[in-house]
Design an enzyme around this catalytic site. Sequence first.
Site, PDB file in Angstrom:
ATOM      1  N   LEU A 164     -42.148 -18.636 -73.595  1.00 36.41           N
ATOM      2  CA  LEU A 164     -41.397 -18.598 -72.340  1.00 36.41           C
ATOM      3  C   LEU A 164     -42.349 -18.416 -71.165  1.00 36.41           C
ATOM      4  O   LEU A 164     -43.292 -17.619 -71.217  1.00 36.41           O
ATOM      5  CB  LEU A 164     -40.380 -17.464 -72.357  1.00 36.41           C
ATOM      6  CG  LEU A 164     -39.285 -17.540 -73.434  1.00 36.41           C
ATOM      7  CD1 LEU A 164     -38.299 -16.390 -73.256  1.00 36.41           C
ATOM      8  CD2 LEU A 164     -38.565 -18.875 -73.386  1.00 36.41           C
ATOM      9  N   GLY A 189     -43.083 -12.618 -81.800  1.00 37.90           N
ATOM     10  CA  GLY A 189     -43.341 -11.383 -81.058  1.00 37.90           C
ATOM     11  C   GLY A 189     -43.317 -11.681 -79.584  1.00 37.90           C
ATOM     12  O   GLY A 189     -43.625 -12.806 -79.150  1.00 37.90           O
ATOM     13  N   GLY A 190     -42.954 -10.689 -78.771  1.00 35.52           N
ATOM     14  CA  GLY A 190     -42.917 -10.901 -77.331  1.00 35.52           C
ATOM     15  C   GLY A 190     -41.975 -12.030 -76.977  1.00 35.52           C
ATOM     16  O   GLY A 190     -40.808 -12.030 -77.372  1.00 35.52           O
ATOM     17  N   ASP A 191     -42.504 -13.009 -76.254  1.00 40.41           N
ATOM     18  CA  ASP A 191     -41.679 -14.145 -75.816  1.00 40.41           C
ATOM     19  C   ASP A 191     -42.069 -15.433 -76.535  1.00 40.41           C
ATOM     20  O   ASP A 191     -41.875 -16.527 -76.014  1.00 40.41           O
ATOM     21  CB  ASP A 191     -41.804 -14.326 -74.299  1.00 40.41           C
ATOM     22  CG  ASP A 191     -43.250 -14.543 -73.856  1.00 40.41           C
ATOM     23  OD1 ASP A 191     -44.159 -14.433 -74.713  1.00 40.41           O
ATOM     24  OD2 ASP A 191     -43.467 -14.823 -72.664  1.00 40.41           O
ATOM     25  N   GLU A 192     -42.619 -15.320 -77.740  1.00 43.38           N
ATOM     26  CA  GLU A 192     -43.058 -16.488 -78.500  1.00 43.38           C
ATOM     27  C   GLU A 192     -42.123 -16.759 -79.680  1.00 43.38           C
ATOM     28  O   GLU A 192     -41.780 -15.850 -80.440  1.00 43.38           O
ATOM     29  CB  GLU A 192     -44.481 -16.284 -79.015  1.00 43.38           C
ATOM     30  CG  GLU A 192     -45.526 -16.182 -77.915  1.00 43.38           C
ATOM     31  CD  GLU A 192     -46.915 -15.956 -78.471  1.00 43.38           C
ATOM     32  OE1 GLU A 192     -47.894 -16.261 -77.763  1.00 43.38           O
ATOM     33  OE2 GLU A 192     -47.029 -15.455 -79.617  1.00 43.38           O
TER      34      GLU A 192
END
Length: 301
Positions: A181, A220-223
Site C-alpha cells: 500500500l 506484515g505491515g501493509d504488504e
Amino acid sequence: MVNTEIVLIDRPPDDRTSVSTQLLHHLWEALPFGIAQIDTDHRIVFTNDKFDEITGRADGEHLADRLDRVRPADQLALDKAVRTVLAGDDVEIELSMTRPHLGVRRCSAVLSTLVGRSGYGTTGALLCLTDITHQARQRDEILHLAMHDDLTKCLNRPAVLDALAAACADDTGVAVIFIDLDEFKAVNDTYGHAAGDSLLVSIADRLRQSTRNASIGRLGGDEFLVIARNVPSPEHAEHLGRRLARAVRRPLHLCGTIRPSASVGVAWSADPHADPSALVARADAAMYQAKRRRHAHVTVG
C-alpha cells in the site's frame, strides 16, 4: 471326630461358555467407542450399540452397508484402509459421515487385523469408531488461528509461503503478486491506527473478492502476497495484477473518503522446480520498481 465330605460340582462347559460370552458382551457394550468385527469378505460378525449409534445404522450384512453415510471424499481412504487391514497391517484414519439431523460428523477409525489361533492367517478385522467431531472442530480452530493473520484473516507469512511452495509443485502456471500500500503511514498519522487497521481489513476483503481460488497472505505491515494457480502466461499474471491494483484504488469511506493506492509487482513461473523464495524476490523487486515510479502501476519481474 467330624468327617467332612466336600463335593465339587462343575457347571457344564456350555454354561461356562455362556458366562464368558455374556461377560464379553457386557464389556463391549460398556466401551465408549463403537466396535465392529468383520470377516475377510467384509461381512459384519458383531457390532456393539455404540457403533450403531455413531453410524446411524443397525442393519446391513456388510461393512459398506453400515458405513454408507461416509462422505464420498473419504470413501476411497476407507476402502483402502479395509483392504490394508485385511492384508495384515493395522490402520488408523479419519473420516466424515453425514447423519440426518446431526449434520457432518468427524470420526476416528482404528482398524486392527484379526488372525487365527495359530497366529497365522487373517480371519477378519476389528474396527473401532469414535466420534471426534468436537475435538476436530477445536483442532481446526487452533490450526486456523496458527495459519491466519488476526486482523485481516489472510494467511500469515509462513502459511502463504507454504501455499506458494505447493502451487509451484502442482501447477503449470503460478502468479506471485506482491502488493504494498502507498502512503499507509500517512493514513495512520492522519486518522489514527484504528483507521489504518480498518483500511487493511478493507484491502484484504477487496483482494479476496477480486480473485478466484487464490491464496491471499499478509506478510506484515501493509504488504500482501497473492498466489494464483493455473495462470497460463505472464500476460495473464500481469492482467490479474492490474485488476487487483484497480480494486485497491476504489474510493473508501474511512473518516472521510480516501482513495487508496498500491504498488504491485508480479512474478510468473511454469517451472515445477521453481524456487518459491526466488519468485517472491522477483515480485518484491518488481513492486519496488513500480513504487519508485510513484504510481500504482504493475511491473512484471
